[in-house]
Design a protein around this motif. Structure first.
Motif, PDB file in Angstrom:
ATOM      1  N   HIS A 350       0.848  -1.196   0.000  1.00 20.35           N
ATOM      2  CA  HIS A 350       0.000   0.000   0.000  1.00 20.35           C
ATOM      3  C   HIS A 350       0.880   1.241   0.000  1.00 20.35           C
ATOM      4  CE1 HIS A 350      -4.330   1.151   1.368  1.00 20.35           C
ATOM      5  NE2 HIS A 350      -3.835   2.053   0.515  1.00 20.35           N
ATOM      6  N   SER A 351       0.578   2.156  -0.905  1.00 19.30           N
ATOM      7  CA  SER A 351       1.359   3.385  -1.000  1.00 19.30           C
ATOM      8  C   SER A 351       0.900   4.413   0.035  1.00 19.30           C
ATOM      9  CB  SER A 351       1.235   3.996  -2.396  1.00 19.30           C
ATOM     10  OG  SER A 351       1.918   5.232  -2.463  1.00 19.30           O
ATOM     11  N   LYS A 352       1.865   5.071   0.649  1.00 14.05           N
ATOM     12  CA  LYS A 352       1.551   6.149   1.584  1.00 14.05           C
ATOM     13  C   LYS A 352       0.938   7.349   0.868  1.00 14.05           C
ATOM     14  CE  LYS A 352       5.107   4.932   4.966  1.00 14.05           C
ATOM     15  NZ  LYS A 352       6.313   5.382   5.716  1.00 14.05           N
ATOM     16  N   ASP A 353       1.068   7.391  -0.454  1.00 16.84           N
ATOM     17  CA  ASP A 353       0.524   8.495  -1.244  1.00 16.84           C
ATOM     18  C   ASP A 353      -0.823   8.149  -1.876  1.00 16.84           C
ATOM     19  OD1 ASP A 353       2.828  10.280  -0.955  1.00 16.84           O
ATOM     20  OD2 ASP A 353       3.889   8.754  -2.097  1.00 16.84           O
ATOM     21  N   ASP A 354      -1.420   7.058  -1.447  1.00 11.36           N
ATOM     22  CA  ASP A 354      -2.733   6.656  -1.959  1.00 11.36           C
ATOM     23  C   ASP A 354      -3.770   7.654  -1.459  1.00 11.36           C
ATOM     24  OD1 ASP A 354      -5.165   5.433  -2.558  1.00 11.36           O
ATOM     25  OD2 ASP A 354      -4.390   3.419  -2.179  1.00 11.36           O
ATOM     26  N   ASP A 355      -4.380   8.402  -2.384  1.00 12.37           N
ATOM     27  CA  ASP A 355      -5.359   9.411  -1.976  1.00 12.37           C
ATOM     28  C   ASP A 355      -6.800   8.946  -2.192  1.00 12.37           C
ATOM     29  OD1 ASP A 355      -5.225   9.464  -4.697  1.00 12.37           O
ATOM     30  OD2 ASP A 355      -4.986  11.630  -4.894  1.00 12.37           O
ATOM     31  N   PHE A 356      -6.992   7.680  -2.483  1.00 16.11           N
ATOM     32  CA  PHE A 356      -8.340   7.121  -2.583  1.00 16.11           C
ATOM     33  C   PHE A 356      -8.660   6.225  -1.400  1.00 16.11           C
ATOM     34  CE2 PHE A 356      -7.746   8.230  -7.060  1.00 16.11           C
ATOM     35  CZ  PHE A 356      -8.935   8.906  -7.285  1.00 16.11           C
ATOM     36  N   VAL A 357      -7.739   5.334  -1.091  1.00 16.35           N
ATOM     37  CA  VAL A 357      -7.889   4.456   0.066  1.00 16.35           C
ATOM     38  C   VAL A 357      -6.714   4.741   0.995  1.00 16.35           C
ATOM     39  CG1 VAL A 357      -8.000   2.085   0.899  1.00 16.35           C
ATOM     40  CG2 VAL A 357      -9.073   2.686  -1.276  1.00 16.35           C
ATOM     41  N   PRO A 358      -6.910   5.493   2.073  1.00 13.17           N
ATOM     42  CA  PRO A 358      -5.796   5.820   2.956  1.00 13.17           C
ATOM     43  C   PRO A 358      -5.081   4.566   3.445  1.00 13.17           C
ATOM     44  CG  PRO A 358      -7.732   7.122   3.502  1.00 13.17           C
ATOM     45  CD  PRO A 358      -8.178   6.108   2.501  1.00 13.17           C
ATOM     46  N   TYR A 359      -3.757   4.641   3.494  1.00 12.44           N
ATOM     47  CA  TYR A 359      -2.971   3.454   3.858  1.00 12.44           C
ATOM     48  C   TYR A 359      -2.967   3.185   5.352  1.00 12.44           C
ATOM     49  CZ  TYR A 359       0.992   5.858   6.030  1.00 12.44           C
ATOM     50  OH  TYR A 359       1.780   6.573   6.891  1.00 12.44           O
ATOM     51  N   GLY A 360      -3.413   4.146   6.165  1.00 13.40           N
ATOM     52  CA  GLY A 360      -3.356   4.016   7.618  1.00 13.40           C
ATOM     53  C   GLY A 360      -3.954   2.728   8.157  1.00 13.40           C
ATOM     54  N   PRO A 361      -5.181   2.341   7.760  1.00  9.50           N
ATOM     55  CA  PRO A 361      -5.747   1.091   8.263  1.00  9.50           C
ATOM     56  C   PRO A 361      -4.924  -0.141   7.889  1.00  9.50           C
ATOM     57  CG  PRO A 361      -7.483   2.508   7.433  1.00  9.50           C
ATOM     58  CD  PRO A 361      -6.184   3.163   7.049  1.00  9.50           C
ATOM     59  N   SER A 362      -4.285  -0.129   6.732  1.00  8.55           N
ATOM     60  CA  SER A 362      -3.427  -1.260   6.356  1.00  8.55           C
ATOM     61  C   SER A 362      -2.261  -1.390   7.326  1.00  8.55           C
ATOM     62  CB  SER A 362      -2.900  -1.084   4.930  1.00  8.55           C
ATOM     63  OG  SER A 362      -3.929  -1.216   3.975  1.00  8.55           O
ATOM     64  N   ALA A 363      -1.624  -0.257   7.625  1.00  7.91           N
ATOM     65  CA  ALA A 363      -0.492  -0.272   8.546  1.00  7.91           C
ATOM     66  C   ALA A 363      -0.940  -0.669   9.948  1.00  7.91           C
ATOM     67  CB  ALA A 363       0.175   1.103   8.566  1.00  7.91           C
ATOM     68  N   GLU A 364      -2.093  -0.138  10.374  1.00 10.54           N
ATOM     69  CA  GLU A 364      -2.586  -0.445  11.717  1.00 10.54           C
ATOM     70  C   GLU A 364      -2.967  -1.911  11.842  1.00 10.54           C
ATOM     71  OE1 GLU A 364      -5.831   1.323  14.952  1.00 10.54           O
ATOM     72  OE2 GLU A 364      -5.724   2.165  12.916  1.00 10.54           O
ATOM     73  N   LEU A 365      -3.551  -2.464  10.797  1.00 10.61           N
ATOM     74  CA  LEU A 365      -3.910  -3.882  10.810  1.00 10.61           C
ATOM     75  C   LEU A 365      -2.674  -4.755  11.010  1.00 10.61           C
ATOM     76  CD1 LEU A 365      -5.941  -6.192  10.417  1.00 10.61           C
ATOM     77  CD2 LEU A 365      -5.612  -5.951   7.943  1.00 10.61           C
ATOM     78  N   ALA A 366      -1.604  -4.433  10.290  1.00 16.79           N
ATOM     79  CA  ALA A 366      -0.364  -5.200  10.423  1.00 16.79           C
ATOM     80  C   ALA A 366       0.232  -5.055  11.814  1.00 16.79           C
ATOM     81  CB  ALA A 366       0.634  -4.756   9.365  1.00 16.79           C
ATOM     82  N   GLU A 367       0.127  -3.866  12.396  1.00 16.59           N
ATOM     83  CA  GLU A 367       0.645  -3.652  13.756  1.00 16.59           C
ATOM     84  C   GLU A 367      -0.119  -4.487  14.774  1.00 16.59           C
ATOM     85  OE1 GLU A 367       0.423   0.492  14.537  1.00 16.59           O
ATOM     86  OE2 GLU A 367       2.037   1.035  13.140  1.00 16.59           O
ATOM     87  N   LYS A 368      -1.428  -4.659  14.549  1.00 13.32           N
ATOM     88  CA  LYS A 368      -2.256  -5.395  15.503  1.00 13.32           C
ATOM     89  C   LYS A 368      -2.118  -6.907  15.352  1.00 13.32           C
ATOM     90  CE  LYS A 368      -5.880  -2.156  16.804  1.00 13.32           C
ATOM     91  NZ  LYS A 368      -7.327  -2.048  17.064  1.00 13.32           N
ATOM     92  N   ASN A 369      -1.720  -7.362  14.170  1.00 17.15           N
ATOM     93  CA  ASN A 369      -1.614  -8.808  13.946  1.00 17.15           C
ATOM     94  C   ASN A 369      -0.337  -9.118  13.169  1.00 17.15           C
ATOM     95  OD1 ASN A 369      -2.055 -11.528  13.639  1.00 17.15           O
ATOM     96  ND2 ASN A 369      -4.070 -11.341  12.680  1.00 17.15           N
ATOM     97  N   PRO A 370       0.825  -8.820  13.752  1.00 15.81           N
ATOM     98  CA  PRO A 370       2.090  -8.936  13.012  1.00 15.81           C
ATOM     99  C   PRO A 370       2.494 -10.363  12.691  1.00 15.81           C
ATOM    100  CG  PRO A 370       2.514  -8.431  15.317  1.00 15.81           C
ATOM    101  CD  PRO A 370       1.034  -8.311  15.123  1.00 15.81           C
ATOM    102  N   ASP A 371       1.968 -11.341  13.418  1.00 17.14           N
ATOM    103  CA  ASP A 371       2.317 -12.728  13.140  1.00 17.14           C
ATOM    104  C   ASP A 371       1.676 -13.240  11.855  1.00 17.14           C
ATOM    105  OD1 ASP A 371       3.795 -12.823  15.465  1.00 17.14           O
ATOM    106  OD2 ASP A 371       2.145 -13.633  16.674  1.00 17.14           O
ATOM    107  N   VAL A 372       0.617 -12.570  11.416  1.00 18.16           N
ATOM    108  CA  VAL A 372      -0.132 -13.028  10.244  1.00 18.16           C
ATOM    109  C   VAL A 372      -0.042 -12.033   9.084  1.00 18.16           C
ATOM    110  CG1 VAL A 372      -2.434 -13.672   9.385  1.00 18.16           C
ATOM    111  CG2 VAL A 372      -1.715 -14.343  11.692  1.00 18.16           C
TER     112      VAL A 372
END
Length: 419
Positions: A350-372
């Motif tokens: 996911h690009s940090k410059d994505d202006d249609f679907v913000p990348y924040g939830p993608s990064a947060e999801l990975a932080e919450k479930n890093p084993d998967v």
């Protein structure tokens, strides 16, 4: 003004006022600050229109990019376009014209003059149409028209789905037991997925590049509305069943944008989910509430209108206004909240410059479930254009991750247990 929820076909470089979704001009004009009743009525009307546009497939594309000139140079054929946030980013893209009948692959930037507001780029190949006569078109990250254009043999197959059959491309890799089922995004078609074919083949996968309800190729849903993943997953399930019936023992889901949301729903809801060994998601919608709130903000839609639009989509009382056969539970598609429920190894690009679907939830999801969840951030790329900007990195990351993920998971045949 248009609101564009993730669509590969969207032109992120055009001003927000011309992004393909909700037409602002029908609302808000001439509303006086003192006329509270009129303001409320306008907000209500805008909320209704917003909700309808979110779930209604567009039947035509907006040719919002002017084609200024086509020239010949020492580097070959080139096209001159208005300079915007899309056309001035290095990489390889497509320019569609003549209502989509024309298609050219566009490459390197040869000249960019900010004060003139133009950019000159290589025309790598014209697949169809006469570009020299084209005057308007649209920019896209879907580079190739078919697997054959990627240099791979293709078969046209049909997958039985509700209402008929959905066309798909089958690209075989001899001896493959694991298939890649590739799911495009909202407003795009299966051509969006072709960028991943070579990588899937290198990973030893046979690829099934599918269409699904309401995308203009597969049968339309009875209500003719997007389910934002909550209905489309059934077509992915049909594709998984097709793969299993034709020699696959398991699958990897590839999903772009809303295709990512659809893949997550298939992994959550389908009885065939035990056959999904891994997922590769590019610019996925991880949280629809976040995406819709983002588009309301960037399009200057009043907060109460945006909230009303979400409510209409989510509640049975809004069906008459949205056209949905059933309300969509947007909260259930917040995977940040449900992070621990994802148990299938997943790679998110996911690009940090994505202006249609913000990348924040993608990064947060990975932080919450890093084993998967593995998160690979890109920069400079617009929505689902990570491959276009840096194909070598995209292919290297996906191939390396897939090789490792598949080596650490077993085929379903080795552990068939009832769920």
């Amino acid at each position: 003004m248009a609101i564009s929820v993730p669509s590969d076909a969207s032109a992120a470089g055009t001003p927000v006022m011309s992004v393909p979704w909700v037409r602002w001009t029908a609302f808000g004009a001439g509303v006086g600050a003192a006329a509270s009743t009129a303001v409320l009525a306008a907000a209500s009307g805008l909320g209704i229109y917003f909700a309808r546009q979110v779930v209604t497939p567009a039947r035509t594309r907006d040719a919002n990019l002017e084609i200024l000139a086509v020239t010949d140079s020492e580097h070959g054929r080139q096209v001159i376009l208005p300079a915007n946030l899309d056309t001035t980013v290095e990489g390889t893209y497509s320019l569609y014209f003549d209502g989509g009948d024309g298609h050219a692959r566009i490459g390197a930037i040869r000249s960019y003059v900010p004060r003139e507001g133009t950019v000159q780029r290589d025309v790598e190949e014209v697949y169809s149409g006469d570009l020299s006569k084209a005057r308007r078109g649209w920019w896209s990250g879907s580079i190739y028209p078919s697997p054959a254009a990627v240099g791979l043999p293709e078969e046209e197959v049909s997958i039985p789905v509700e209402g008929g059959e959905a066309p798909a491309w089958l690209v075989r890799t001899p001896g493959a037991q694991t298939w890649a089922v590739m799911v495009h995004g909202r407003g795009a078609r299966r051509t969006e997925c072709l960028r991943a074919l070579r990588t899937a083949r290198e990973a030893g996968l046979t690829s099934l590049v599918i269409s699904y309800r309401n995308d203009g190729e597969a049968p339309y849903a009875p209500d003719g509305r997007y389910g934002l993943g909550l209905t489309e997953w059934q077509d992915v399930e049909a594709a998984i069943q097709y793969a299993l019936d034709h020699g696959a023992s398991d699958v990897v889901l590839f999903g772009w944008s809303m295709g990512g949301a659809i893949s997550l729903q298939a992994a959550d809801r389908s009885p065939l989910r035990r056959h999904i060994r891994a997922m590769v998601l590019d610019g996925p919608v991880i949280n629809w509430l976040n995406v819709l709130s983002h588009h309301a903000r960037v399009n200057r839609i009043p907060a109460q209108a945006g909230r009303l639009g979400q409510w209409l989509i989510s509640n049975a009382a809004g069906r008459a206004l949205t056209g949905l056969a059933a309300p969509l539970d947007l909260k259930s598609m917040d995977w940040v909240t449900r992070a621990e429920e994802i148990r299938i190894p997943t790679l998110i690009l996911h690009s940090k410059d994505d202006d249609f679907v913000p990348y924040g939830p993608s990064a947060e999801l990975a932080e919450k479930n890093p084993d998967v969840i593995t998160f690979e951030p890109f920069t400079r790329a617009g929505h689902t254009k990570e491959y276009n900007v840096d194909p070598e990195r995209w292919e290297r990351v996906v191939l390396g991750w897939l090789t490792d993920a598949l080596s650490r998971t077993r085929h379903p045949s080795e552990h068939r247990t009832a769920e």
